[in-house]
Scaffold this active site. Structure first.
Site, PDB file in Angstrom:
ATOM      1  N   GLU A 302       0.763  -1.322  -0.313  1.00  0.00           N
ATOM      2  CA  GLU A 302       0.516   0.157  -0.222  1.00  0.00           C
ATOM      3  C   GLU A 302       0.836   1.430   0.056  1.00  0.00           C
ATOM      4  OE1 GLU A 302      -2.929  -0.582  -0.644  1.00  0.00           O
ATOM      5  OE2 GLU A 302      -3.317  -2.759  -0.335  1.00  0.00           O
ATOM      6  N   HIS A 386      -5.028  -6.826 -10.575  1.00  0.00           N
ATOM      7  CA  HIS A 386      -4.806  -7.574  -9.704  1.00  0.00           C
ATOM      8  C   HIS A 386      -4.163  -9.020 -10.155  1.00  0.00           C
ATOM      9  CE1 HIS A 386      -7.130  -4.787  -7.197  1.00  0.00           C
ATOM     10  NE2 HIS A 386      -5.519  -5.308  -6.321  1.00  0.00           N
TER      11      HIS A 386
END
Length: 487
Positions: A302, A386
């Site tokens: 992140e 993803h």
């Protein structure tokens, strides 16, 4: 754990009553106790200068009353010792380097000691590394009249955290104030990166510097994982690339002001970075199929999204979005290797600590999850980012480790060729250099190959071993382009 520090929205109280000319009280924060009582902390100034040791706290709606510090009303605010001279005195006394400019203050930390009356002083910050490797951010209070060192205090305390994923780890925190033993989960040595509770919007605080208990039922435990993970990621970027993780503006090169929130959502099985709040948020997991989303590789992942937003700005869709996700996955694993934490051994898996049934993604052969792509195809950009990120993850794995069996997996190639890796560190340097000097928001996989070859040329020379390894790794995932021919 204390009730917490409000990030904003102080409660108004009655105007303060002043007891000495030139004194002012300034509301700093309000903490609400379990019974609803509001405790408001005030800092003091004298003739516009901070008074260290002059803080007071009121309880409920009681108006603050200034207690006159001994001889303060007659104290001169004109220094006889200059700021640069004070910095030189501090540097001579302690084996560290001055940081920033000395600050003129009233030092009243020993006001209860009759032998130590308040005095005008220079607050000199010196930073470095103590014996044993712990950083220091030492405040040296130099008397502005005599040049003597009155006292010192350190912003860095060797706290201990007990994380769910990370185990027992050191934490660098900061005091709530210069006179308080209470610590706040914010790191003064890494741009004041801090972790807060999303439910209360308060930074975590602790009275003794012993954070969490390793169980997710303790609210601090997830914060320990995130705070330590962010510190480790910060160190990785700084030590590996000379890069400061990240600034308040994605266009700024200033120090880190990125913050993180834990306990996001209702048993949320996810984590994310948002440009809107310039923050990371981490869910607790549902406890059935998922653990807290606060493992080291997830935190580094992140944080890396914020780096991408500040560099290549890869748009989060299509192949550019896939490259964005792959970059975050790659750094997540690189940070695991950098940390070498026995509680979370390094690997080339993604999210293996958060998903109970197995890793979220695999880098050696992404299709092991049943949905990710090993090889490029004209339609790969139509997949969720993803899943299409598998192409980039696979290319990096091959570049670092080569094809076939290795300590980290058994990686096939899409063209049947054999790839010899250049090692993790060199592969990381090539990838990051391309990210920061070659890639743009619309970079696709073919452009990524071209950019990495340009990076290889700049760093190691054209047609050297590294250049050829980049060619082989991208070709092995079916990403080809018209490269500069090599002899």
């Amino acid at each position: 754990m204390l009730a917490g520090v409000l990030l904003a929205g102080l409660v108004a109280v009655a105007p303060p009553a002043y007891a000495a000319p030139g004194e002012e009280l300034h509301a700093l924060r309000t903490v609400t106790g379990p019974g609803g009582t509001r405790h408001t902390h005030y800092e003091r100034t004298y003739q516009g200068l901070p008074v260290l040791g002059g803080d007071i706290i009121t309880h409920g709606d009681k108006a603050p009353e200034s207690r006159t510090l001994s001889t303060l009303s007659a104290l001169s605010t004109t220094p006889r010792v200059s700021g640069p001279a004070a910095a030189a005195i501090a540097a001579k006394r302690f084996p560290y380097k001055p940081s920033g400019s000395p600050r003129l203050v009233i030092e009243a930390l020993g006001d209860n000691d009759a032998a130590r009356a308040p005095a005008l002083a220079w607050d000199v910050l010196v930073t470095g590394t103590r014996t044993g490797g712990l950083p220091t951010a030492l405040h040296v209070l130099v008397d502005a009249g005599t040049g003597g060192v009155r006292t010192t205090y350190d912003d860095v305390q060797a706290d201990l955290g007990h994380g769910f994923h990370s185990g027992d780890v050191p934490l660098t925190t900061t005091p709530v104030s210069s006179t308080s033993s209470t610590r706040m989960l914010a790191d003064p040595t890494r741009g004041m990166f801090g972790t807060y509770d999303v439910d209360t919007m308060r930074y975590f605080t602790d009275p003794d510097g012993d954070w969490g208990n390793g169980r997710s039922s303790n609210a601090q435990t997830d914060a320990v994982d995130v705070q330590w993970g962010a510190a480790t990621t910060y160190d990785f970027y700084k030590q590996t690339f000379g890069y400061t993780l990240v600034s308040n503006s994605e266009y700024s090169d200033g120090p880190s002001t990125l913050n993180a929130g834990v306990h996001e959502g209702d048993r949320l099985s996810n984590a994310y970075w948002s440009a809107q709040c310039h923050c990371m948020r981490f869910g607790d997991g549902n406890g059935v199929t998922t653990n807290p989303y606060t493992s080291l590789d997830v935190v580094a992942h992140e944080a890396t999204h914020s780096v991408i937003a500040r560099t290549a700005k890869l748009v989060y869709t299509g192949e550019a979005g896939a490259l964005n996700e792959a970059t975050a996955d790659i750094v997540g694993n690189l940070v695991e290797f950098h940390a070498a934490n026995p509680a979370d051994a390094p690997d080339y898996l993604v999210g293996e600590k958060v998903f109970k049934a197995g890793p979220l993604r695999y880098m050696d052969r992404p299709s092991r999850d049943g949905v990710s792509a090993d090889c490029w195809s004209p339609t790969v950009g139509n997949l969720d980012v993803h899943r299409s990120s598998g192409v980039g993850n696979h290319a990096f794995f091959l570049l670092a480790n080569g094809s076939g069996p290795s300590a980290w997996g058994d990686s096939p190639t899409c063209d049947g060729a054999t790839v010899t890796g250049v090692g993790r560190d060199t592969a990381a340097r090539l990838w990051f250099h391309a990210l920061t000097t070659q890639w743009t928001p619309s970079t696709n996989y073919a452009d990524a190959r071209t950019g990495m070859l340009a990076a290889a040329t700049e760093l190691y020379g054209q047609c050297g071993a590294e250049y050829r390894a980049v060619q082989a790794a991208w070709s092995a995932v079916a990403v080809t382009a018209a490269d500069q021919p090599c002899p």
